[in-house]
Design a protein around this motif. Structure first.
Motif, PDB file in Angstrom:
ATOM      1  N   CYS A   1      -8.006  -4.753   2.828  1.00  0.00           N
ATOM      2  CA  CYS A   1      -7.400  -5.163   1.584  1.00  0.00           C
ATOM      3  C   CYS A   1      -7.564  -6.424   1.149  1.00  0.00           C
ATOM      4  O   CYS A   1      -7.475  -6.895   0.067  1.00  0.00           O
TER       5      CYS A   1
ATOM      6  N   CYS B   1      -7.888  -0.132  -1.445  1.00  0.00           N
ATOM      7  CA  CYS B   1      -7.948  -1.541  -0.800  1.00  0.00           C
ATOM      8  C   CYS B   1      -7.934  -2.538  -1.992  1.00  0.00           C
ATOM      9  O   CYS B   1      -7.337  -3.819  -1.550  1.00  0.00           O
TER      10      CYS B   1
ATOM     11  N   HIS C   1       0.792  -1.054   0.123  1.00  0.00           N
ATOM     12  CA  HIS C   1      -0.025   0.003   0.077  1.00  0.00           C
ATOM     13  C   HIS C   1       0.948   1.246  -0.025  1.00  0.00           C
ATOM     14  O   HIS C   1       1.884   1.345   0.721  1.00  0.00           O
TER      15      HIS C   1
END
Length: 183
Positions: free
Chosen positions: A115, A85, A51
């Motif tokens: 996620c 996500c 991320h």
């Protein structure tokens, strides 16, 4: 059927620092390492998804953004950067998987309820043969539910997810490896 592909979602330093801690973090790391060793030994691909969001302290190349050093990484592993996500949204993940033609796509990582869940559902809807390592994903306690209950709930939901012709398989990391070894 293709070779196994292991998807390791958001197992990054910054997501495991501080309190509250992630549920069974050390156990999850050990089981992801077990799965990655299995996948590599069977000619498969390991893909780390990171991320990326400077506003959340996950700026590219920062220490927080890096994959946890306790996770074994190999020069042949692939890396995908995401900002949502959904690890498929505006990323090259689908193109990587189309080249790898996974059979199965084993999903692991952090955060179960965000996620991991979103990426898994999209992968199943896109027709990838999804397997979830039920003991190799984690999250934190939430105000309304503790992490253990969230994980248990999501394992149940994924096992009963209705994806005609492409059911999601949910099993422990050890069970997945044992069954894939016999193929």
């Amino acid at each position: 059927m293709g070779k196994p592909v292991l998807l390791v979602i958001d197992m990054q330093n910054g997501l495991f620092d501080g309190e509250p801690s992630r549920y069974d973090a050390n156990g999850v790391v050990a089981r992801i390492n077990f799965l990655s060793e299995f996948v590599r030994a069977h000619g498969g691909q390991v893909i780390f998804v990171r991320h990326t969001n400077p506003d959340d302290g996950l700026a590219v190349d920062s220490n927080a953004w890096q994959v946890m050093p306790s996770l074994v990484q190999d020069a042949a592993d692939a890396y995908v950067e995401k900002t949502a996500c959904d690890a498929f949204l505006n990323t090259p993940l689908k193109a990587l998987l189309n080249v790898a033609q996974p059979g199965p796509l084993i999903v692991t990582g952090c955060a179960t309820d965000f996620c991991v869940d979103t990426t898994l559902r999209v992968a199943a809807s896109l027709g990838y043969p999804v397997c979830v390592a039920s003991d190799a994903h984690t999250t934190r306690d939430r105000p309304h539910l503790n992490a253990a209950a969230i994980i248990l709930h999501h394992n149940y939901m994924w096992q009963h997810l209705i994806v005609p012709g492409n059911p999601v398989r949910v099993a422990t990391a050890a069970s997945l490896c044992a069954s894939l070894s016999t193929r």
